[in-house]
Design a protein around this motif. Structure first.
Motif, PDB file in Angstrom:
ATOM      1  N   MET A 100      60.007 -18.177   1.660  1.00 18.19           N
ATOM      2  CA  MET A 100      59.815 -19.088   2.785  1.00 18.19           C
ATOM      3  C   MET A 100      60.922 -18.925   3.828  1.00 18.19           C
ATOM      4  SD  MET A 100      57.921 -21.319   4.211  1.00 18.19           S
ATOM      5  CE  MET A 100      56.805 -21.855   2.914  1.00 18.19           C
ATOM      6  N   ALA A 101      62.154 -18.680   3.373  1.00 22.20           N
ATOM      7  CA  ALA A 101      63.253 -18.516   4.316  1.00 22.20           C
ATOM      8  C   ALA A 101      63.020 -17.312   5.229  1.00 22.20           C
ATOM      9  CB  ALA A 101      64.575 -18.356   3.566  1.00 22.20           C
ATOM     10  N   LEU A 102      62.614 -16.184   4.653  1.00 26.05           N
ATOM     11  CA  LEU A 102      62.335 -14.999   5.461  1.00 26.05           C
ATOM     12  C   LEU A 102      61.185 -15.248   6.429  1.00 26.05           C
ATOM     13  CD1 LEU A 102      62.696 -12.261   2.714  1.00 26.05           C
ATOM     14  CD2 LEU A 102      64.224 -12.592   4.669  1.00 26.05           C
ATOM     15  N   LYS A 103      60.162 -15.952   5.958  1.00 25.17           N
ATOM     16  CA  LYS A 103      59.017 -16.260   6.808  1.00 25.17           C
ATOM     17  C   LYS A 103      59.427 -17.136   7.986  1.00 25.17           C
ATOM     18  CE  LYS A 103      54.495 -18.547   6.750  1.00 25.17           C
ATOM     19  NZ  LYS A 103      53.493 -19.267   5.908  1.00 25.17           N
ATOM     20  N   GLU A 104      60.240 -18.163   7.709  1.00 21.32           N
ATOM     21  CA  GLU A 104      60.654 -19.071   8.777  1.00 21.32           C
ATOM     22  C   GLU A 104      61.615 -18.393   9.763  1.00 21.32           C
ATOM     23  OE1 GLU A 104      59.396 -21.982   9.456  1.00 21.32           O
ATOM     24  OE2 GLU A 104      58.070 -21.732   7.748  1.00 21.32           O
ATOM     25  N   MET A 105      62.469 -17.516   9.264  1.00 20.98           N
ATOM     26  CA  MET A 105      63.367 -16.778  10.156  1.00 20.98           C
ATOM     27  C   MET A 105      62.564 -15.882  11.093  1.00 20.98           C
ATOM     28  SD  MET A 105      66.223 -16.070   7.219  1.00 20.98           S
ATOM     29  CE  MET A 105      67.262 -14.889   8.048  1.00 20.98           C
ATOM     30  N   ARG A 106      61.531 -15.251  10.549  1.00 22.01           N
ATOM     31  CA  ARG A 106      60.661 -14.422  11.385  1.00 22.01           C
ATOM     32  C   ARG A 106      59.936 -15.272  12.426  1.00 22.01           C
ATOM     33  NH1 ARG A 106      55.471 -12.357  11.966  1.00 22.01           N
ATOM     34  NH2 ARG A 106      55.445 -10.148  12.555  1.00 22.01           N
ATOM     35  N   ASN A 107      59.473 -16.450  12.008  1.00 21.08           N
ATOM     36  CA  ASN A 107      58.802 -17.345  12.951  1.00 21.08           C
ATOM     37  C   ASN A 107      59.721 -17.739  14.102  1.00 21.08           C
ATOM     38  OD1 ASN A 107      56.391 -17.322  11.550  1.00 21.08           O
ATOM     39  ND2 ASN A 107      56.814 -19.217  10.420  1.00 21.08           N
ATOM     40  N   LEU A 108      60.996 -17.954  13.794  1.00 19.13           N
ATOM     41  CA  LEU A 108      61.953 -18.293  14.847  1.00 19.13           C
ATOM     42  C   LEU A 108      62.049 -17.160  15.871  1.00 19.13           C
ATOM     43  CD1 LEU A 108      64.917 -19.936  12.884  1.00 19.13           C
ATOM     44  CD2 LEU A 108      63.146 -21.072  14.241  1.00 19.13           C
ATOM     45  N   ALA A 109      62.083 -15.932  15.376  1.00 16.43           N
ATOM     46  CA  ALA A 109      62.165 -14.779  16.279  1.00 16.43           C
ATOM     47  C   ALA A 109      60.920 -14.691  17.165  1.00 16.43           C
ATOM     48  CB  ALA A 109      62.342 -13.493  15.480  1.00 16.43           C
ATOM     49  N   LEU A 110      59.758 -14.932  16.575  1.00 21.98           N
ATOM     50  CA  LEU A 110      58.520 -14.879  17.352  1.00 21.98           C
ATOM     51  C   LEU A 110      58.497 -15.975  18.420  1.00 21.98           C
ATOM     52  CD1 LEU A 110      55.987 -14.237  14.442  1.00 21.98           C
ATOM     53  CD2 LEU A 110      56.761 -12.585  16.168  1.00 21.98           C
ATOM     54  N   LEU A 111      58.982 -17.160  18.053  1.00 18.76           N
ATOM     55  CA  LEU A 111      59.032 -18.249  19.019  1.00 18.76           C
ATOM     56  C   LEU A 111      60.020 -17.944  20.149  1.00 18.76           C
ATOM     57  CD1 LEU A 111      58.927 -21.370  16.668  1.00 18.76           C
ATOM     58  CD2 LEU A 111      57.211 -20.713  18.371  1.00 18.76           C
TER      59      LEU A 111
END
Length: 207
Positions: A100-111
């Motif tokens: 989940m941490a990797l997924k959320e970090m990636r989401n931050l980059a996309l945002l």
């Protein structure tokens, strides 16, 4: 915490070497023999997201962020300080719910790319395990055409990371230890099956 900024577009952009494994869903960082590779996500060439039990070398992420079309690279580096509210800190210990941490970090980059379209490359890395005083626990490097975008994006990213990414922090003091809830985390929950928890007071249970 400290911040470092670089705007040298002539630096090498090959600071991080990523090699595909036999699985099409994972990648590993090319590091020295005998060391455990960080956990990463398979990304486009503009993004690197990483959890690592090894020391974070900030220059790797800054070098990766450099892009010929960008005139600025902004970098945030969070380090372990030696005191908290009058107590002497010996070290920090981080634990993460890694998928989940990797997924959320990636989401931050996309945002970030949605909010600041002039962004070039993004690198987000977080340490797990023991982080002694003076060593880095998080590195965020962002390049952009003009400095304003990357500076704003880096500030936004660290604030959002602390509020949404499921990483738990334990501070070890001279007189004992205690799990420390992050005052900036809004709506954190201890269960890793519900919502997000950043630096939460209760660590995740082992599967």
């Amino acid at each position: 915490m400290m911040e470092a900024f670089s705007t040298d577009p002539s630096s090498s952009s090959a600071g991080i070497s990523v090699t595909p494994t036999s699985s099409s869903t994972s990648q590993v960082i090319d590091i020295s023999p005998g060391l455990q590779a960080p956990q990463t996500t398979p990304e486009e060439d503009w993004l690197r997201v990483e959890l690592s039990s090894l020391p974070l070398i900030s220059s790797r992420y800054m070098d990766f962020a450099v892009l010929a079309s960008c005139g600025a690279v902004s970098c945030f580096i969070g380090t372990t300080r030696d005191s908290f509210h009058g107590k002497k800190v010996l070290r920090l210990e981080y634990e993460a719910y890694e998928p989940m941490a990797l997924k959320e970090m990636r989401n931050l980059a996309l945002l970030m790319r949605e909010k600041w379209p002039q962004i070039g490359r993004v690198a987000i890395a977080h340490r797990v395990g023991i982080v002694p005083v003076g060593e880095s626990s998080v590195v965020i490097a962002v390049s952009s055409v003009h400095r304003k975008d990357s500076l704003e994006a880096v500030q936004w990213c660290i604030d959002e990371l602390k509020a949404t990414v499921p990483v738990w922090k334990k501070e070890i003091y001279e007189d004992g230890s205690a799990w420390k809830a992050n005052a900036e985390c809004v709506g954190c929950r201890s269960s890793r099956g519900h919502g997000h928890g950043a630096h939460h007071a209760t660590p995740p249970t082992s599967p």
